[in-house]
Motif scaffolding. Sequence first.
Motif, PDB file in Angstrom:
ATOM      1  N   UNK A 161      37.906  23.572  51.195  1.00 45.91           N
ATOM      2  CA  UNK A 161      38.685  23.651  49.951  1.00 45.91           C
ATOM      3  C   UNK A 161      40.040  22.948  50.014  1.00 45.91           C
ATOM      4  N   UNK A 162      40.453  22.550  51.199  1.00 46.28           N
ATOM      5  CA  UNK A 162      41.767  21.928  51.333  1.00 46.28           C
ATOM      6  C   UNK A 162      41.848  20.675  50.447  1.00 46.28           C
ATOM      7  N   UNK A 163      42.787  20.712  49.503  1.00 47.61           N
ATOM      8  CA  UNK A 163      42.993  19.585  48.594  1.00 47.61           C
ATOM      9  C   UNK A 163      42.111  19.591  47.359  1.00 47.61           C
ATOM     10  N   UNK A 164      41.212  20.579  47.219  1.00 46.57           N
ATOM     11  CA  UNK A 164      40.387  20.670  46.008  1.00 46.57           C
ATOM     12  C   UNK A 164      41.264  21.116  44.838  1.00 46.57           C
ATOM     13  N   UNK A 165      40.903  20.689  43.653  1.00 42.89           N
ATOM     14  CA  UNK A 165      41.661  21.034  42.451  1.00 42.89           C
ATOM     15  C   UNK A 165      40.882  22.087  41.683  1.00 42.89           C
ATOM     16  N   UNK A 166      41.548  23.226  41.428  1.00 44.60           N
ATOM     17  CA  UNK A 166      40.900  24.293  40.650  1.00 44.60           C
ATOM     18  C   UNK A 166      41.928  25.001  39.790  1.00 44.60           C
ATOM     19  N   UNK A 167      41.457  25.730  38.798  1.00 47.88           N
ATOM     20  CA  UNK A 167      42.384  26.453  37.923  1.00 47.88           C
ATOM     21  C   UNK A 167      42.765  27.786  38.572  1.00 47.88           C
ATOM     22  N   UNK A 168      43.708  28.463  37.962  1.00 56.24           N
ATOM     23  CA  UNK A 168      44.239  29.705  38.510  1.00 56.24           C
ATOM     24  C   UNK A 168      43.151  30.769  38.656  1.00 56.24           C
ATOM     25  N   UNK A 169      42.276  30.892  37.668  1.00 56.44           N
ATOM     26  CA  UNK A 169      41.207  31.888  37.710  1.00 56.44           C
ATOM     27  C   UNK A 169      40.268  31.615  38.887  1.00 56.44           C
ATOM     28  N   UNK A 170      39.872  30.359  39.067  1.00 58.65           N
ATOM     29  CA  UNK A 170      38.987  30.010  40.175  1.00 58.65           C
ATOM     30  C   UNK A 170      39.649  30.293  41.519  1.00 58.65           C
ATOM     31  N   UNK A 171      40.926  29.914  41.637  1.00 55.25           N
ATOM     32  CA  UNK A 171      41.654  30.134  42.893  1.00 55.25           C
ATOM     33  C   UNK A 171      41.771  31.625  43.204  1.00 55.25           C
ATOM     34  N   UNK A 172      42.061  32.428  42.188  1.00 60.62           N
ATOM     35  CA  UNK A 172      42.186  33.871  42.396  1.00 60.62           C
ATOM     36  C   UNK A 172      40.848  34.482  42.806  1.00 60.62           C
ATOM     37  N   UNK A 173      39.784  34.034  42.167  1.00 58.03           N
ATOM     38  CA  UNK A 173      38.451  34.531  42.495  1.00 58.03           C
ATOM     39  C   UNK A 173      38.082  34.222  43.952  1.00 58.03           C
ATOM     40  N   UNK A 174      38.372  33.012  44.396  1.00 58.06           N
ATOM     41  CA  UNK A 174      38.085  32.637  45.779  1.00 58.06           C
ATOM     42  C   UNK A 174      39.007  33.351  46.761  1.00 58.06           C
ATOM     43  N   UNK A 175      40.263  33.499  46.388  1.00 61.00           N
ATOM     44  CA  UNK A 175      41.219  34.187  47.262  1.00 61.00           C
ATOM     45  C   UNK A 175      40.746  35.613  47.540  1.00 61.00           C
ATOM     46  N   UNK A 176      40.250  36.303  46.535  1.00 59.93           N
ATOM     47  CA  UNK A 176      39.735  37.665  46.715  1.00 59.93           C
ATOM     48  C   UNK A 176      38.579  37.687  47.713  1.00 59.93           C
ATOM     49  N   UNK A 177      37.720  36.685  47.667  1.00 62.15           N
ATOM     50  CA  UNK A 177      36.586  36.623  48.590  1.00 62.15           C
ATOM     51  C   UNK A 177      37.031  36.502  50.033  1.00 62.15           C
ATOM     52  N   UNK A 178      38.216  35.904  50.225  1.00 63.06           N
ATOM     53  CA  UNK A 178      38.727  35.718  51.575  1.00 63.06           C
ATOM     54  C   UNK A 178      39.754  36.777  51.950  1.00 63.06           C
ATOM     55  N   UNK A 179      39.749  37.892  51.205  1.00 63.48           N
ATOM     56  CA  UNK A 179      40.560  39.040  51.563  1.00 63.48           C
ATOM     57  C   UNK A 179      41.993  39.028  51.080  1.00 63.48           C
ATOM     58  N   UNK A 180      42.355  38.082  50.224  1.00 65.35           N
ATOM     59  CA  UNK A 180      43.713  38.042  49.699  1.00 65.35           C
ATOM     60  C   UNK A 180      43.827  39.085  48.583  1.00 65.35           C
ATOM     61  N   UNK A 181      44.892  39.876  48.611  1.00 61.40           N
ATOM     62  CA  UNK A 181      45.126  40.881  47.560  1.00 61.40           C
ATOM     63  C   UNK A 181      46.064  40.261  46.534  1.00 61.40           C
ATOM     64  N   UNK A 182      45.624  40.241  45.303  1.00 62.11           N
ATOM     65  CA  UNK A 182      46.405  39.616  44.237  1.00 62.11           C
ATOM     66  C   UNK A 182      46.961  40.701  43.333  1.00 62.11           C
ATOM     67  N   UNK A 183      48.297  40.705  43.156  1.00 65.95           N
ATOM     68  CA  UNK A 183      48.950  41.650  42.271  1.00 65.95           C
ATOM     69  C   UNK A 183      49.269  40.964  40.951  1.00 65.95           C
TER      70      UNK A 183
END
Length: 184
Positions: A161-183
């Motif tokens: 994913x390094x350097x891929x372009x995505x919108x905020x919703x896509x990034x948040x969805x992927x971040x959750x899959x990798x254990x990132x907690x989004x407030x």
Amino acid sequence: GMDFVGQTVTGNDLAGVELSGCRFVRCRLTGCGFAAATFRDVLFQDCDLSRCRFTRASLTRCAFEDCKALGADFSGAGLRDVSFSRCRLDLTNCNAAALRDAAFRDCSMEETALSGCRVKGLTLERCALTRVNFFQTPLAGVDLTSCTLTEPVFSASAGELKGAVMDLFQAAQLARRFGVIIKE
């Protein structure tokens, strides 16, 4: 330079065939083998290429429009200046393919395998990318913002994913899959 219209061919082995300047319109070429074949300036329009094997084939300046290629195999193929428009590419295998200036527009790509690909100038527009396997395929510079990205497969580090372009919703969805907690 030949036109093939409404032809049906099933299961034939056409390995190594060389086609240039041809058009296939409303043809049904299911289960055919095109291993190590060469396609230059070929148009496939409204064709069924399901389960065809294009392994190690060379495709240059080819277009696939409104085609169905369910379970087709492009593994190890070289696709240069190739476009897929409004195609059903579900379960298609493109592992270890070289994709140079390849474009996928308005395609269904459910469980498509794109692992270990060499990529330069890849375009993905308005595609349904459901459980697509991107393992070890660098997506730097690839704009995914118009695509539906559902449960994609990446390596544990998600380095693809390094350097891929995505919108905020896509990034948040992927971040959750990798254990990132989004407030919020």
